[in-house]
Design a protein around this motif. Structure first.
Motif, PDB file in Angstrom:
ATOM      1  N   LEU A  98       0.854  -1.182   0.000  1.00 49.08           N
ATOM      2  CA  LEU A  98       0.000   0.000   0.000  1.00 49.08           C
ATOM      3  C   LEU A  98       0.888   1.229   0.000  1.00 49.08           C
ATOM      4  CD1 LEU A  98      -2.633   1.614   0.363  1.00 49.08           C
ATOM      5  CD2 LEU A  98      -2.403   1.243   2.845  1.00 49.08           C
ATOM      6  N   CYS A  99       0.824   2.021  -1.065  1.00 51.00           N
ATOM      7  CA  CYS A  99       1.606   3.251  -1.158  1.00 51.00           C
ATOM      8  C   CYS A  99       0.874   4.389  -0.465  1.00 51.00           C
ATOM      9  CB  CYS A  99       1.827   3.628  -2.623  1.00 51.00           C
ATOM     10  SG  CYS A  99       2.656   2.366  -3.605  1.00 51.00           S
ATOM     11  N   SER A 100       1.625   5.275   0.162  1.00 53.79           N
ATOM     12  CA  SER A 100       0.990   6.434   0.792  1.00 53.79           C
ATOM     13  C   SER A 100       0.273   7.262  -0.276  1.00 53.79           C
ATOM     14  CB  SER A 100       2.016   7.270   1.542  1.00 53.79           C
ATOM     15  OG  SER A 100       3.005   7.786   0.678  1.00 53.79           O
ATOM     16  N   ASN A 101      -0.808   7.895   0.134  1.00 50.01           N
ATOM     17  CA  ASN A 101      -1.700   8.594  -0.785  1.00 50.01           C
ATOM     18  C   ASN A 101      -1.001   9.790  -1.426  1.00 50.01           C
ATOM     19  OD1 ASN A 101      -3.962   9.923  -1.995  1.00 50.01           O
ATOM     20  ND2 ASN A 101      -5.306   8.989  -0.476  1.00 50.01           N
ATOM     21  N   GLU A 134       3.833   1.810   2.683  1.00 52.66           N
ATOM     22  CA  GLU A 134       5.088   2.404   2.229  1.00 52.66           C
ATOM     23  C   GLU A 134       4.918   3.909   2.035  1.00 52.66           C
ATOM     24  OE1 GLU A 134       8.067   1.246  -1.314  1.00 52.66           O
ATOM     25  OE2 GLU A 134       6.122   1.979  -2.018  1.00 52.66           O
ATOM     26  N   ALA A 135       5.847   4.675   2.604  1.00 56.85           N
ATOM     27  CA  ALA A 135       5.836   6.129   2.421  1.00 56.85           C
ATOM     28  C   ALA A 135       6.521   6.468   1.102  1.00 56.85           C
ATOM     29  CB  ALA A 135       6.547   6.810   3.578  1.00 56.85           C
ATOM     30  N   LEU A 136       5.746   6.933   0.120  1.00 54.90           N
ATOM     31  CA  LEU A 136       6.329   7.385  -1.137  1.00 54.90           C
ATOM     32  C   LEU A 136       7.011   8.732  -0.919  1.00 54.90           C
ATOM     33  CD1 LEU A 136       3.564   6.589  -3.793  1.00 54.90           C
ATOM     34  CD2 LEU A 136       5.518   5.191  -3.110  1.00 54.90           C
ATOM     35  N   ARG A 140       1.443  12.806  -0.612  1.00 50.81           N
ATOM     36  CA  ARG A 140       0.809  14.107  -0.392  1.00 50.81           C
ATOM     37  C   ARG A 140       1.005  14.598   1.041  1.00 50.81           C
ATOM     38  NH1 ARG A 140      -5.056  15.670  -2.907  1.00 50.81           N
ATOM     39  NH2 ARG A 140      -4.937  17.922  -2.541  1.00 50.81           N
ATOM     40  N   PHE A 141       0.812  13.708   2.007  1.00 51.29           N
ATOM     41  CA  PHE A 141       1.013  14.055   3.411  1.00 51.29           C
ATOM     42  C   PHE A 141       2.045  13.159   4.090  1.00 51.29           C
ATOM     43  CE2 PHE A 141      -3.404  15.539   2.635  1.00 51.29           C
ATOM     44  CZ  PHE A 141      -3.223  16.885   2.925  1.00 51.29           C
ATOM     45  N   VAL A 142       2.180  11.930   3.607  1.00 51.82           N
ATOM     46  CA  VAL A 142       3.116  10.978   4.210  1.00 51.82           C
ATOM     47  C   VAL A 142       4.222  10.694   3.197  1.00 51.82           C
ATOM     48  CG1 VAL A 142       3.386   8.691   5.243  1.00 51.82           C
ATOM     49  CG2 VAL A 142       1.254   9.965   5.581  1.00 51.82           C
ATOM     50  N   GLY A 144       7.731  10.131   4.479  1.00 51.65           N
ATOM     51  CA  GLY A 144       8.907   9.662   5.187  1.00 51.65           C
ATOM     52  C   GLY A 144       8.613   8.379   5.952  1.00 51.65           C
ATOM     53  N   TYR A 145       9.607   7.495   6.021  1.00 51.28           N
ATOM     54  CA  TYR A 145       9.362   6.189   6.639  1.00 51.28           C
ATOM     55  C   TYR A 145       9.101   6.292   8.130  1.00 51.28           C
ATOM     56  CZ  TYR A 145      14.067   5.756   8.760  1.00 51.28           C
ATOM     57  OH  TYR A 145      15.186   5.903   9.531  1.00 51.28           O
ATOM     58  N   GLU A 146       9.681   7.266   8.823  1.00 46.28           N
ATOM     59  CA  GLU A 146       9.410   7.395  10.261  1.00 46.28           C
ATOM     60  C   GLU A 146       7.968   7.828  10.505  1.00 46.28           C
ATOM     61  OE1 GLU A 146      12.877   8.837  12.782  1.00 46.28           O
ATOM     62  OE2 GLU A 146      13.419   9.642  10.814  1.00 46.28           O
ATOM     63  N   GLN A 147       7.455   8.673   9.624  1.00 43.10           N
ATOM     64  CA  GLN A 147       6.048   9.074   9.719  1.00 43.10           C
ATOM     65  C   GLN A 147       5.146   7.867   9.449  1.00 43.10           C
ATOM     66  OE1 GLN A 147       4.989  12.067   6.860  1.00 43.10           O
ATOM     67  NE2 GLN A 147       3.031  12.559   7.836  1.00 43.10           N
ATOM     68  N   ALA A 148       5.487   7.078   8.428  1.00 40.41           N
ATOM     69  CA  ALA A 148       4.706   5.873   8.145  1.00 40.41           C
ATOM     70  C   ALA A 148       4.753   4.910   9.323  1.00 40.41           C
ATOM     71  CB  ALA A 148       5.234   5.206   6.882  1.00 40.41           C
ATOM     72  N   ALA A 149       5.916   4.801   9.964  1.00 39.23           N
ATOM     73  CA  ALA A 149       6.043   3.906  11.118  1.00 39.23           C
ATOM     74  C   ALA A 149       5.165   4.369  12.273  1.00 39.23           C
ATOM     75  CB  ALA A 149       7.504   3.831  11.555  1.00 39.23           C
ATOM     76  N   ARG A 150       5.048   5.685  12.465  1.00 37.38           N
ATOM     77  CA  ARG A 150       4.159   6.191  13.524  1.00 37.38           C
ATOM     78  C   ARG A 150       2.712   5.822  13.243  1.00 37.38           C
ATOM     79  NH1 ARG A 150       7.238  10.942  13.042  1.00 37.38           N
ATOM     80  NH2 ARG A 150       5.531  11.979  11.907  1.00 37.38           N
ATOM     81  N   ILE A 151       2.305   5.974  11.981  1.00 34.81           N
ATOM     82  CA  ILE A 151       0.922   5.660  11.614  1.00 34.81           C
ATOM     83  C   ILE A 151       0.643   4.174  11.807  1.00 34.81           C
ATOM     84  CG2 ILE A 151      -0.696   5.586   9.675  1.00 34.81           C
ATOM     85  CD1 ILE A 151       0.654   8.187   8.672  1.00 34.81           C
TER      86      ILE A 151
END
Length: 612
Positions: A98-101, A134-136, A140-142, A144-151
């Motif tokens: 799943l790619c970030s939006n 996966e953070a692309l 648009r909003f996500v 970075g991988y650390e942000q994706a990890a928080r989510i």
């Protein structure tokens, strides 16, 4: 290390891609959705085919634009996901990417994204599958991988985890050290890609310029070491979007891809060092170590124009040592420079510069390293009393042979007869090779030289030629004994004709050699008068030296460390020779002179064609 490759990396039909991955030794593949949609085989047939080939189907991708949306669109997205999960069940694939939006998200609220991923996790659980978020880099909003990890942490669902992609992390300049803070069980999948260091928008960079590990400028050894330390032991997969790879023959590309992962494993092991990485469950092993070559023992030339090449070598002061006692080749030498000369072989097409021989401390170890990197061994045809040499084939069809280093000349030289006595040689050794590479072999050639011969890449340059820009990549050993420049041939017949290969010889006194060669009838490549006028403007030359350079068609360069003098022979077929002298600590190759040389060769060829 469990290896995988996305089908988007390879050309051909889906079945051809699967076969290529199997033949190259991959454990599994990612199914790229457009490859499935275009296939005439049903999901069940694809699943069965992969099982027959011994391949696991590791990932279905991509699923896009899910999180951060309003209620109505979320409902549509869940319905869309349910159909993909059902398809994955038919394929036997357990994980979806799943790619970030990037398009439909209207909110960057991480709590909202996590809640929506949790709903997706509940749906995935009903189908017995997992979702790797996966953070692309252009999300648009996500992004970075650390942000994706928080989510993912906020979603707190067993079926929701992360996909870590080295391109999205390193292209944005994110520090990969924080990977070690992510629990291994929440890393569902890992994709790796290298890339040249470019200044351009990240989406175009990603879609057209990704490379296999070892071919670009990313620090992938450190990335992998951080991953190993988490305890992750799932697939390490290649996801490479590259226009060249999608046109090249899939079997060769798959071998190149598999070589890159073996090199990456070595780099990770080296980075981890003796500690091995805490909590490590993934096995990464170093390659057999090789010590630097002590010399370029020979260069093999294969040409139909033997008489012309013999005459040229003689004019430059080379002497013939005779024909080999059992093979249809002859040896020409001067100082430590040796040319093995023969006609083109019909059994295995090769470029004109058909091979090089390297004197190394341990030929057996050098061969083992090459074989571990999926190079094909080319055993030397040898009779009783011949010196044992071992060799492998490079991506362009040329050969690299390893022989034992000695303090005297290599023993195989005597297979051509006794050395011919002569005066003090002005040519001392091979300085470098400049090898033209077709578009489909260039990146593979860089990886081969970097991984198999342990040569280090230097900054690449683009050189203007009459038929287009020529991309040049130099690789060299730390001590400069082995230097090889790969030039990407401009597309089309004109490019191939004007960019032949060449061998550069180091001389102790290039001006004396140029003068003595002229006395033997040698005519160098003619350099235009405008070039020498420009030299005076750039360097405030000694008038006497400038006159001598002009008279002998010798080119010149200078930097803060020293001087560089060199001249070129006319091409003979698809090869020409260069003789150079490095004064002081000069380490370059006369880059400012390259466009002039290319233009001079182009004009010479056009004149020859018009006179024919």
């Amino acid at each position: 290390m469990r290896t995988s490759i996305a089908t988007v990396c390879l050309s051909g039909t889906l079945d051809e891609k699967l076969v290529a991955a199997r033949d190259a030794g991959f454990d599994g593949v990612e199914i790229f959705e457009p490859d499935l949609v275009a296939s005439s085989d049903s999901p069940e047939q694809i699943r069965t085919r992969a099982e027959e080939l011994g391949l696991s189907l590791d990932l279905y991708q991509p699923f896009r634009d899910f999180e951060g949306v309003g209620p109505d669109l979320l409902e549509q997205n869940l319905r869309r996901a349910a159909s993909k999960f059902a398809l994955m069940n038919r394929l036997g694939i357990e994980t979806m990417l799943l790619c970030s939006n990037v398009a439909t998200a209207r909110s960057g609220d991480e709590q909202l994204a996590a809640a929506q991923l949790r709903e997706l996790g509940d749906l995935a659980e009903r189908f017995g599958v997992r979702v790797a978020y996966e953070a692309l880099a252009w999300g648009r909003f996500v992004d970075g991988y650390e942000q994706a990890a928080r989510i993912v942490r906020l979603a707190d669902h067993a079926n929701i985890g992360l996909c870590l992609d080295s391109f999205h992390i390193l292209s944005k300049g994110h520090n990969p050290e924080a990977i070690e803070t992510i629990p291994a069980e929440k890393i569902f999948f890992v994709q790796v890609a290298d890339a040249p260091l470019l200044s351009m928008d990240v989406l175009s960079w990603s879609r057209h310029h990704r490379l296999f590990p070892g071919e670009g400028g990313f620090g992938l050894g450190a990335f992998m070491a951080h991953l190993v330390r988490t305890g992750y032991d799932g697939p390490v997969s290649l996801e490479i979007f590259n226009d060249t790879f999608r046109q090249a023959e899939p079997g060769a590309t798959a071998i190149e891809a598999r070589r890159s992962l073996r090199w990456l494993e070595h780099e990770a092991s080296t980075f981890l060092g003796a500690s091995g990485g805490r909590a490590a469950r993934m096995s990464v092993t170093e390659l057999p170590g090789v010590r630097p070559a002590s010399e370029v023992a020979y260069v093999e030339l294969r040409t139909e124009a033997l008489e012309d090449m013999r005459e040229l070598l003689g004019q430059l002061g080379f002497q013939s040592q005779g024909r080999h006692r059992t093979k249809s080749v002859e040896l020409w030498s001067q100082g430590g420079a040796r040319i093995v000369l023969g006609r083109p072989r019909t059994d295995a097409p090769q470029p004109t510069v058909a091979g090089i021989g390297l004197s190394v401390p341990d030929p057996g170890t050098a061969l083992r390293r090459a074989i571990e990197l999926f190079a094909n061994e080319v055993p030397r045809e040898q009779d009783a009393g011949d010196e044992p040499l071992v060799g492998v084939r490079a991506p362009d069809g040329s050969e690299v042979f390893f022989g034992a280093a000695t303090r005297t000349q290599p023993p195989w030289v005597h297979e051509f007869g006794d050395p011919v006595a002569g005066g003090t040689p002005l040519i001392e050794r091979v300085d470098h090779l400049n090898l033209a590479q077709p578009w489909q072999h260039f990146d593979a050639g860089v990886l081969f030289l970097h991984s198999v011969l342990d040569l280090q890449t230097q900054p690449s340059t683009d050189v203007a030629a009459p038929v287009g820009l020529v991309r040049s990549q130099v690789l060299r050993s730390a001590d400069g004994i082995v230097r090889i420049a790969l030039n990407l041939v401009p597309s089309g017949e004109r490019g191939e004709a004007i960019l032949p290969q060449h061998i550069a010889f180091a001389a102790s006194d290039v001006l004396s050699l140029a003068r003595s060669a002229r006395e033997r009838g040698f005519r160098p490549l003619d350099i235009p008068a405008n070039y020498f006028d420009d030299l005076q403007a750039r360097h405030a030359m000694d008038p006497l030296l400038l006159d001598e350079l002009r008279e002998l068609n010798v080119m010149y360069d200078r930097d803060e460390s020293g001087e560089f003098l060199h001249f070129y022979t006319p091409p003979i077929g698809t090869v020409f020779l260069e003789v150079l002298e490095r004064r002081g600590g000069y380490e370059g190759y006369g880059a400012l002179n390259a466009p002039v040389r290319l233009a001079a060769q182009y004009h010479q060829r056009r004149h020859a064609e018009s006179s024919a």
